[in-house]
Each structure stands twice: as C-alpha cells, then as structure tokens.
Design an enzyme around this catalytic site. Structure first.
Site, mmCIF file in Angstrom:
data_model
loop_
_atom_site.group_PDB
_atom_site.id
_atom_site.type_symbol
_atom_site.label_atom_id
_atom_site.label_comp_id
_atom_site.label_asym_id
_atom_site.label_seq_id
_atom_site.Cartn_x
_atom_site.Cartn_y
_atom_site.Cartn_z
ATOM 1 C CB CYS A 4 -0.924 -0.009 1.214
ATOM 2 S SG CYS A 4 -1.761 1.570 1.485
ATOM 3 C CB CYS A 7 0.990 1.136 4.373
ATOM 4 S SG CYS A 7 -0.621 0.742 5.108
ATOM 5 C CG HIS A 96 -3.999 3.931 3.669
ATOM 6 N ND1 HIS A 96 -2.982 3.216 4.292
ATOM 7 C CD2 HIS A 96 -4.465 4.789 4.597
ATOM 8 C CE1 HIS A 96 -2.848 3.620 5.543
ATOM 9 N NE2 HIS A 96 -3.736 4.589 5.751
ATOM 10 C CG HIS A 98 -6.998 9.279 0.619
ATOM 11 N ND1 HIS A 98 -6.992 7.979 0.153
ATOM 12 C CD2 HIS A 98 -7.362 10.062 -0.423
ATOM 13 C CE1 HIS A 98 -7.320 7.972 -1.131
ATOM 14 N NE2 HIS A 98 -7.569 9.229 -1.500
HETATM 15 P P1 5GP Z 1 -8.101 9.332 -4.596
HETATM 16 O O1 5GP Z 1 -8.348 9.474 -6.068
HETATM 17 O O2 5GP Z 1 -7.765 7.917 -4.199
HETATM 18 O O3 5GP Z 1 -9.191 9.937 -3.739
HETATM 19 O O4 5GP Z 1 -6.851 10.256 -4.285
HETATM 20 C C1 5GP Z 1 -5.536 9.798 -4.301
HETATM 21 C C2 5GP Z 1 -4.652 11.017 -4.225
HETATM 22 O O5 5GP Z 1 -3.356 10.582 -3.892
HETATM 23 C C3 5GP Z 1 -4.562 11.799 -5.538
HETATM 24 O O6 5GP Z 1 -4.995 13.148 -5.333
HETATM 25 C C4 5GP Z 1 -3.086 11.704 -5.904
HETATM 26 O O7 5GP Z 1 -2.585 12.891 -6.481
HETATM 27 C C5 5GP Z 1 -2.436 11.397 -4.567
HETATM 28 N N1 5GP Z 1 -1.200 10.622 -4.656
HETATM 29 C C6 5GP Z 1 -0.983 9.521 -5.439
HETATM 30 N N2 5GP Z 1 0.267 9.054 -5.239
HETATM 31 C C7 5GP Z 1 0.851 9.878 -4.319
HETATM 32 C C8 5GP Z 1 2.144 9.911 -3.703
HETATM 33 O O8 5GP Z 1 3.026 9.070 -3.968
HETATM 34 N N3 5GP Z 1 2.380 10.904 -2.812
HETATM 35 C C9 5GP Z 1 1.437 11.853 -2.501
HETATM 36 N N4 5GP Z 1 1.797 12.783 -1.626
HETATM 37 N N5 5GP Z 1 0.209 11.844 -3.064
HETATM 38 C C10 5GP Z 1 -0.078 10.881 -3.950
HETATM 39 ZN ZN ZN Z 2 -2.310 1.357 3.667
#
Ligand code: 5GP
Ligand code: ZN
Length: 110
Positions: A4, A7, A96, A98
């Site tokens: 993950c 994680c 995960h 968020h």
């Molecule tokens: P989701 O689409 O799952 O709600 O949002 C995932 C978020 O994680 C996206 O806004 C993306 O830009 C962010 N993200 C993806 N990989 C990384 C990473 O390696 N580091 C950080 N800081 N953010 C990430």
């Molecule tokens: Zn996780």
C-alpha cells in the site's frame, strides 16, 4: 499492508511533505495538487475506505474528523473542502482511506 502506497508513506519508505503527525494520524501534501493547498489526511493504520469501517474505528474516525479543521487552520485556511472517495465507482485511486483537504485560491467549482 506491505503493497500500500500510503502505508509506505507512514513507514517513511516513500517521501512525503508532512503537514501534521500524531500517533494515529498523518497529513501530507498531495503530489498532484488540485488547489493551492491540497492535503491528504489518513489514519496510520490501514483501512481501505469508509466501506471497511467497523464500530472499533469509531474513536479513530472521531479523532480524524476533529483534526481536519485543526490541520486546515495550520495551513492558514479560513474555509476548506473535504472529500473522501470510496471505491472504484467513487473515484478512489489509492485504497488507503484518506480525506482530501482542498483550499486556498484556485479551488475548483463543485
Ligand atoms: P483518490 O483518487 O484515491 O481519492 O486520491 C488519491 C490522491 O493521492 C490523488 O490526489 C493523488 O494525487 C495522490 N497521490 C498519489 N500518489 C501519491 C504519492 O506518492 N504521494 C502523494 N503525496 N500523493 C499521492
Ligand atoms: Zn495502507
């Protein structure tokens, strides 16, 4: 969860720009910000998303929600938007749980 991404950020195996940390929670800047300020707030303990919560997570979720405005204020945000995407159909990319905090100038319309 060893595979993950978030994680691995909690474990310090992948770098992140951390904005807030305590024993249960971590907040860090999104790597691809959708607004001038874009943070992700996560429980350190792996939970896939809201669909996977149980009664045992009630206190943790309370702490997480209470910390959102605290973290936003630390970023000088007077107002902010909170989003959590749940499941593929909800637009979730990282499994995960968020909470996005979006704020500042250039906040897109919704
Ligand atoms: P989701 O689409 O799952 O709600 O949002 C995932 C978020 O994680 C996206 O806004 C993306 O830009 C962010 N993200 C993806 N990989 C990384 C990473 O390696 N580091 C950080 N800081 N953010 C990430
Ligand atoms: Zn996780």
């Amino acid at each position: 969860m060893s595979d993950c991404l978030f994680c691995k950020i909690v474990a310090g195996e992948i770098p992140a720009r951390v904005a807030y940390e305590d024993d249960q929670l971590l907040a860090f800047h999104d790597i691809n910000p959708k607004a001038d300020t874009h943070l992700l707030v996560i429980p350190k303990r792996h939970i896939d998303n809201l669909n996977h919560l149980t009664e045992a997570d009630a206190a943790l979720m309370g702490q997480l929600l209470l910390k959102l405005p605290v973290i936003a204020r630390q970023q000088q945000l007077n107002g902010f938007r909170t989003i959590t995407n749940t499941g593929v159909e909800g637009g979730q990319d990282v499994f995960h749980m968020h909470f996005h905090i979006l704020g500042g100038a250039n906040l897109p319309g919704f």
